[in-house]
Design a protein around this motif. Structure first.
Motif, PDB file in Angstrom:
ATOM      1  N   LEU B 383      28.381   3.089  -4.101  1.00  0.00           N
ATOM      2  CA  LEU B 383      29.629   2.344  -4.045  1.00  0.00           C
ATOM      3  C   LEU B 383      29.373   0.871  -4.242  1.00  0.00           C
ATOM      4  O   LEU B 383      30.029   0.205  -5.050  1.00  0.00           O
ATOM      5  CB  LEU B 383      30.304   2.590  -2.685  1.00  0.00           C
ATOM      6  CG  LEU B 383      31.564   1.792  -2.429  1.00  0.00           C
ATOM      7  CD1 LEU B 383      32.621   2.177  -3.398  1.00  0.00           C
ATOM      8  CD2 LEU B 383      32.040   2.022  -1.023  1.00  0.00           C
ATOM      9  N   GLY B 384      28.389   0.364  -3.513  1.00  0.00           N
ATOM     10  CA  GLY B 384      28.078  -1.049  -3.658  1.00  0.00           C
ATOM     11  C   GLY B 384      27.630  -1.377  -5.068  1.00  0.00           C
ATOM     12  O   GLY B 384      28.055  -2.367  -5.663  1.00  0.00           O
ATOM     13  N   VAL B 385      26.794  -0.500  -5.597  1.00  0.00           N
ATOM     14  CA  VAL B 385      26.276  -0.764  -6.936  1.00  0.00           C
ATOM     15  C   VAL B 385      27.396  -0.743  -7.964  1.00  0.00           C
ATOM     16  O   VAL B 385      27.459  -1.591  -8.863  1.00  0.00           O
ATOM     17  CB  VAL B 385      25.202   0.289  -7.285  1.00  0.00           C
ATOM     18  CG1 VAL B 385      24.879   0.260  -8.745  1.00  0.00           C
ATOM     19  CG2 VAL B 385      23.951   0.044  -6.477  1.00  0.00           C
ATOM     20  N   SER B 386      28.289   0.218  -7.828  1.00  0.00           N
ATOM     21  CA  SER B 386      29.340   0.328  -8.838  1.00  0.00           C
ATOM     22  C   SER B 386      30.312  -0.816  -8.783  1.00  0.00           C
ATOM     23  O   SER B 386      31.083  -1.004  -9.720  1.00  0.00           O
ATOM     24  CB  SER B 386      30.137   1.612  -8.638  1.00  0.00           C
ATOM     25  OG  SER B 386      29.292   2.669  -8.401  1.00  0.00           O
ATOM     26  N   THR B 387      30.315  -1.523  -7.690  1.00  0.00           N
ATOM     27  CA  THR B 387      31.265  -2.620  -7.589  1.00  0.00           C
ATOM     28  C   THR B 387      30.919  -3.734  -8.563  1.00  0.00           C
ATOM     29  O   THR B 387      31.807  -4.403  -9.081  1.00  0.00           O
ATOM     30  CB  THR B 387      31.259  -3.187  -6.172  1.00  0.00           C
ATOM     31  OG1 THR B 387      31.324  -2.108  -5.262  1.00  0.00           O
ATOM     32  CG2 THR B 387      32.422  -4.103  -5.951  1.00  0.00           C
ATOM     33  N   ILE B 388      29.633  -3.892  -8.782  1.00  0.00           N
ATOM     34  CA  ILE B 388      29.223  -5.007  -9.626  1.00  0.00           C
ATOM     35  C   ILE B 388      29.051  -4.506 -11.051  1.00  0.00           C
ATOM     36  O   ILE B 388      27.989  -4.103 -11.454  1.00  0.00           O
ATOM     37  CB  ILE B 388      27.869  -5.572  -9.147  1.00  0.00           C
ATOM     38  CG1 ILE B 388      27.821  -5.655  -7.644  1.00  0.00           C
ATOM     39  CG2 ILE B 388      27.576  -6.874  -9.812  1.00  0.00           C
ATOM     40  CD1 ILE B 388      28.408  -6.892  -7.081  1.00  0.00           C
ATOM     41  N   GLN B 389      30.095  -4.504 -11.752  1.00  0.00           N
ATOM     42  CA  GLN B 389      29.954  -4.098 -13.145  1.00  0.00           C
ATOM     43  C   GLN B 389      31.126  -4.626 -13.947  1.00  0.00           C
ATOM     44  O   GLN B 389      32.074  -5.151 -13.416  1.00  0.00           O
ATOM     45  CB  GLN B 389      29.871  -2.588 -13.249  1.00  0.00           C
ATOM     46  CG  GLN B 389      30.997  -1.888 -12.525  1.00  0.00           C
ATOM     47  CD  GLN B 389      30.907  -0.412 -12.710  1.00  0.00           C
ATOM     48  OE1 GLN B 389      30.600   0.057 -13.798  1.00  0.00           O
ATOM     49  NE2 GLN B 389      31.201   0.336 -11.679  1.00  0.00           N
ATOM     50  N   ASP B 390      31.055  -4.398 -15.202  1.00  0.00           N
ATOM     51  CA  ASP B 390      32.021  -5.007 -16.108  1.00  0.00           C
ATOM     52  C   ASP B 390      33.324  -4.271 -16.205  1.00  0.00           C
ATOM     53  O   ASP B 390      34.309  -4.810 -16.677  1.00  0.00           O
ATOM     54  CB  ASP B 390      31.435  -5.042 -17.526  1.00  0.00           C
ATOM     55  CG  ASP B 390      30.702  -6.330 -17.759  1.00  0.00           C
ATOM     56  OD1 ASP B 390      29.825  -6.357 -18.620  1.00  0.00           O
ATOM     57  OD2 ASP B 390      31.034  -7.295 -17.058  1.00  0.00           O
ATOM     58  N   ILE B 391      33.314  -3.033 -15.814  1.00  0.00           N
ATOM     59  CA  ILE B 391      34.438  -2.221 -16.251  1.00  0.00           C
ATOM     60  C   ILE B 391      35.654  -2.342 -15.341  1.00  0.00           C
ATOM     61  O   ILE B 391      36.538  -1.531 -15.357  1.00  0.00           O
ATOM     62  CB  ILE B 391      34.055  -0.732 -16.366  1.00  0.00           C
ATOM     63  CG1 ILE B 391      33.812  -0.147 -14.977  1.00  0.00           C
ATOM     64  CG2 ILE B 391      32.844  -0.565 -17.232  1.00  0.00           C
ATOM     65  CD1 ILE B 391      33.696   1.342 -14.998  1.00  0.00           C
ATOM     66  N   HIS B 392      35.674  -3.376 -14.517  1.00  0.00           N
ATOM     67  CA  HIS B 392      36.833  -3.468 -13.622  1.00  0.00           C
ATOM     68  C   HIS B 392      38.067  -3.928 -14.346  1.00  0.00           C
ATOM     69  O   HIS B 392      38.012  -4.704 -15.291  1.00  0.00           O
ATOM     70  CB  HIS B 392      36.543  -4.463 -12.495  1.00  0.00           C
ATOM     71  CG  HIS B 392      35.559  -3.924 -11.521  1.00  0.00           C
ATOM     72  ND1 HIS B 392      35.790  -2.791 -10.810  1.00  0.00           N
ATOM     73  CD2 HIS B 392      34.340  -4.368 -11.155  1.00  0.00           C
ATOM     74  CE1 HIS B 392      34.744  -2.555 -10.033  1.00  0.00           C
ATOM     75  NE2 HIS B 392      33.854  -3.491 -10.220  1.00  0.00           N
ATOM     76  N   MET B 393      39.157  -3.416 -13.876  1.00  0.00           N
ATOM     77  CA  MET B 393      40.437  -3.871 -14.391  1.00  0.00           C
ATOM     78  C   MET B 393      41.243  -4.303 -13.185  1.00  0.00           C
ATOM     79  O   MET B 393      41.420  -3.539 -12.261  1.00  0.00           O
ATOM     80  CB  MET B 393      41.125  -2.712 -15.122  1.00  0.00           C
ATOM     81  CG  MET B 393      42.369  -3.114 -15.850  1.00  0.00           C
ATOM     82  SD  MET B 393      43.302  -1.683 -16.379  1.00  0.00           S
ATOM     83  CE  MET B 393      42.241  -0.980 -17.596  1.00  0.00           C
TER      84      MET B 393
END
Lengths: 194, 731
Positions: B383-393
């Motif tokens: 969860l923490g790792v996925s937070t830091i990525q480009d694909i957020h909208m």
């Protein structure tokens, strides 16, 4: 639950009992089955030992007091009508009872319930809870958790708060008054026994 | 981190000594080194999807094909590709575990910050590192990995440590909250979000109703682990604990079922009324089907364990295998796997524990805790790792309204449901309890995983972002503030209307009275069915499912366990820090307070037989040596009732020095308080009862006889025992 006869006629005086206590036929039958279940030797009445066989009751801090409350003073047995009459205290009160002064207070009204609770304290039935009686009950409830001095101060405090006529004992009215904030009907009812 | 405001700390807890600095330093260095390794590995290799079984198809293509013809024999070489997958997985798990270790060593932090927060923070850190190095998407969780490998241990652990008796006593209320409450939340959130989308057609116009409902179903899944761990500190009675726990367990099942339902609706070309009806039928079928599959496998496991006496070493394996089988079977049949595995665990527990040796029981428990801990850790780190990525909208209206709606719908749901259920319960769910249930609705692993599994559609990234935000918000903000808020609520409540002492005393009396009368009458609602089941259990199931030689022993043991359980019930933690000064007539306020405290706790303990709070992260340290001596000590302990799990914290010698004075008991209470501050003190009912297994009948009888010389209270105990033995003989 023992061989239960599904017939109301086996219960003596069932109609009067239903009238007096307000239990429905179905409930009366179930209570009778339970009575028979508790009465293991089929004596037709219950003795203190039969009550003690109920497992959870023996771990209840005031288990002995509760068992004692089923028996009228001086009596050693409880027959079915007395059993039912005691349990009638725990029916939920009817909401729309007309306040008819002539009728005796039914067992399951707030006052009736309070009276029953009062009698748990007042073992000698003199109409007052003395300090000693209060202490006895407190001791039973709190057993090993508090010191004797704390028990005494609790009892002292309770009497101080409730005792309005300064006779160092709690009368029924004072008892009732000290519990006025509590919803007795809700607290002292077993709901399915409507 | 050491200067939290005092509001966050309860006063009664003594200050933990600061962790020794060299250890901390070593730990942090080690974890830095490991993270360095991890990032180096990741930097050197392109990202890939992780499936937990080491065999990765994608890896095969890389290894072994590079034809490298050395000219000279290589003395030393590094072949990273060969071990890449398991190596990285192990590094992840190692990192997470070290983070946990560091967390528990770090002074006062565990008291304030739930463990999930720390795991997420570590994940964020690692994610940041990976992002910084590679500027690309970090490894993500695949559907299969989550549902097949990460979820079952968590649910199995919860199911196995479920306090069975309490659960069934409160089953009606729990089902009420779980089923209706979840439905309320799902529909409420889904429909309101759709309303929000309609209001902002420019940015959110392409989110259909079904998508909103889908989102609502996954965001309603509540994960109470953080709240349960905080329960240790708050005075939480068992009733509340089992409500929260049971609700979350069943809630997960309902959520997953609804989620899958809505997903299949999405795949249909159009949804008609008939489909909705069929969907409803399907939900029922799925639930019941899962139940039966679980029952079947549970009984099978119990039967198998009966014959496991000659191969004790692999006995624990059966527990896991059968549970997992039940899960997989129900997944295969598209039934509710969670229900299946929970039912399986609950069914087989009592028989397995009777059949299997003490050590096997201990292994089972430890393995369960370990696996569920690892699973949960991995999920939170991802969860923490996925937070830091480009694909957020990002979309302000959507995210904020989701947050708000989650809170609002949960609160209203709890209030309404409680209003109804209180009419039918004698122990009402108080406002404080309701607040805890509503506010403690933290979201966690399941939401996170479910959102990744949605079939791709334009706004999927928005959903992912929103889910992550909701989880972070609930875990951090709600998780950390629930305790202070509850304390505030307690304080406020106390200020309002203090009941008089006589009122308290009489109320307690009435409560005890009612409990007794219910027992006399044989409260048909609960006890009737319970008794019927117990009879059935004794006559058929136990005889069939528990090995011959263990049955006889088990009956004496059960007597003993019963006795212990009752002692526990009558047991009371000594009143905290009560000053045994002789008091004169007017009572001081502190004493009033302590008296009130005593009275309220007395009832808590009586009415709600005490089980310490469930925690995914710890197992009570009771599983130690010297078990055989403990029962003996307890009975020799001079008329004192002590909580079973406090014993392990004290060395043997202390038993002798506690006399019957109450000063001694006050001292006892203080040391008990000291021992009990850490969130590690947990115990499940099952492990308490398993401890008595090695006590041979003779010693058990000795134990039972020895209290005779003690105070009248112990005599009463003996009286109960004699009737129990009589009862057993009669059967």
């Amino acid at each position: 639950m023992g061989s239960s006869s599904s017939n109301l006629n086996t219960i003596p005086n069932s109609q009067e009992l239903m009238q007096e206590t307000g239990f429905s036929a179905a409930h009366l039958l179930r209570l009778y089955e339970r009575f028979e279940f508790l009465d293991k030797d089929n004596k037709g009445h219950l003795r203190p030992e039969d009550f003690e066989a109920v497992q959870e009751l023996s771990t209840n801090p005031i288990g002995d007091i509760i068992i004692g409350s089923f028996f009228s003073p001086g009596q050693e047995t409880v027959d079915f009508p007395s059993f039912v009459r005691i349990l009638a205290h725990f029916r939920p009160a009817e909401k729309n009872r007309t306040r008819d002064g002539a009728q005796p207070e039914p067992a399951n009204s707030s006052t009736g319930k309070l009276k029953f609770a009062f009698q748990l304290y007042d073992r000698d039935r003199d109409g007052k809870i003395s300090r000693e009686e209060l202490l006895q009950v407190l001791r039973a409830m709190l057993e090993m958790q508090v010191t004797e001095e704390q028990l005494e101060s609790m009892a002292e405090r309770a009497i101080q708060e409730a005792d309005l006529d300064e006779d160092d004992a709690i009368s029924f009215d004072e008892f009732k008054k000290s519990l006025e904030k509590v919803n007795i009907d809700h607290k002292m009812s077993i709901h399915f026994m409507k | 981190m050491c200067c939290w405001p005092s509001l966050f700390l309860s006063n009664s807890r003594p200050i933990l000594s600061c962790c020794p600095c060299p250890f901390m330093a070593a730990l942090w260095t080690l974890s830095l080194v490991l993270s360095g390794c991890l990032f180096a590995c990741l930097a050197l290799n392109p990202p890939q999807l992780y499936d937990l079984p080491p065999s990765l198809g994608s890896n095969g293509s890389r290894s072994g094909l590079s034809v490298d013809r050395p000219m000279v024999l290589r003395v030393f070489s590094v072949d990273y590709h060969h071990v890449q997958a398991p190596f990285e997985i192990v590094l992840w798990i190692m990192l997470a575990s070290l983070a946990k270790l560091g967390f528990h060593w770090s002074g006062r932090v565990p008291a304030v910050v739930p463990e999930s927060c720390v795991l997420i923070m570590v994940g964020l850190l690692v994610g940041g590192v990976i992002y910084g190095v590679r500027h690309s998407a970090p490894p993500t969780l695949s559907a299969d990995a989550f549902f097949l490998f990460l979820l079952p241990p968590i649910v199995l652990d919860a199911g196995y440590f479920l306090p069975g008796r309490l659960f069934f006593e409160n089953l009606g209320t729990i089902l009420w909250y779980a089923l209706l409450g979840t439905l309320w939340n799902v529909l409420g959130i889904g429909l309101s979000l759709y309303g929000v989308c309609l209001l902002a057609p420019s940015s959110l116009g392409d989110i259909s109703l079904l998508h909103c409902l889908l989102f609502g179903s996954l965001i309603a899944a509540v994960d109470p682990v953080a709240v349960l761990s905080v329960f240790q500190e708050m005075q939480v009675n068992e009733q509340l604990h089992i409500l929260v726990f049971g609700e979350s367990l069943l809630n997960d099942a309902v959520t997953v079922v609804l989620y899958k339902l809505f997903e299949s609706f999405l795949r249909l070309p159009s949804v008609t009324g008939l489909d909705v009806l069929l969907g409803g039928c399907r939900v029922v079928l799925v639930g019941l089907g899962g139940l039966f599959v679980g029952l079947f496998f549970g009984l099978l496991a119990a039967l198998t364990s009966r014959f496991a006496s000659r191969a004790q070493v692999i006995a624990p394996l059966f527990v896991f295998l059968y549970s997992y089988l039940s899960y997989l079977t129900s997944e295969m049949l598209h039934l509710s796997g969670i229900t299946a595995i929970v039912t399986c665990a609950v069914t087989m527990k009592q028989y397995v524990e009777a059949n299997v040796s003490e050590r096997s029981n201990a292994s089972i428990q430890y393995f369960l805790k370990m696996w569920s801990s690892v699973s949960e850790t991995l999920i939170f780190i991802f969860l923490g790792v996925s937070t830091i990525q480009d694909i957020h909208m990002w979309s302000w209206p959507f995210v904020c309204s989701t947050l708000l709606l989650c809170l609002v719908w949960r609160a209203t749901g709890v209030l309404l449901l409680t209003a109804v259920v209180n009419k039918l319960r004698r122990n009402t769910v108080t406002f404080r309890d309701q607040f805890i249930i509503a506010y403690g609705g933290l979201r966690g692993a399941i939401c996170f995983s479910l959102v990744f599994l949605i079939d791709d559609f334009p706004k999927k990234r928005l959903f992912i972002t929103t889910t992550i935000v909701v989880i972070l918000f609930t875990v951090f903000v709600q998780g950390m503030t629930i305790k202070p808020l509850v304390e505030l609520l307690d304080v406020k409540r106390k200020k309002r209307a203090l009941p008089t002492v006589s009122e308290e005393i009489h109320s307690r009396l009435i409560d005890h009275l009612l409990a007794g009368i219910e027992d006399v009458v044989g409260y048909w609602g609960q006890h009737y069915w319970k008794d019927k089941f117990e009879q059935f259990n004794k006559k058929y199931l136990r005889r069939f499912l528990i090995g011959e030689e263990r049955q006889a022993r088990s009956s004496i043991l059960r007597v003993y366990q019963e006795l212990k359980r009752r002692e526990q019930r009558g047991d009371e933690e000594a009143p905290p820090a009560v000053d045994p000064r002789p008091t004169s007539r007017p009572l001081l306020p502190e004493e009033m307070e302590s008296i009130r405290h005593i009275l309220s706790r007395n009832l808590q303990h009586f009415n709600n037989k005490q089980t310490p709070a469930y925690s995914r992260h710890t197992l009570h340290q009771d599983v130690t040596t010297d078990r055989t001596r403990k029962p003996l000590q307890r009975h020799l302990s001079l008329g004192e009732r002590r909580r079973y799990n406090t014993i392990t914290h004290w060395p043997q010698g202390e038993n002798g020095e506690f006399s019957e004075t109450h000063r001694g008991r006050a001292g006892l209470s203080r040391s008990h308080t000291v021992c009990s501050i850490s969130p590690r003190r947990t115990l499940s009912d099952s492990s308490a009862s398993t401890q008595t297994q090695p006590v041979d009948p003779k010693r058990a009888e000795e134990d039972q006889v020895s209290p005779q010389q003690q105070s009248p209270a112990e005599r009463a105990l003996k009286k109960q025992l004699s009737f129990i033995l009589e009862n057993e003989n009669q059967q």
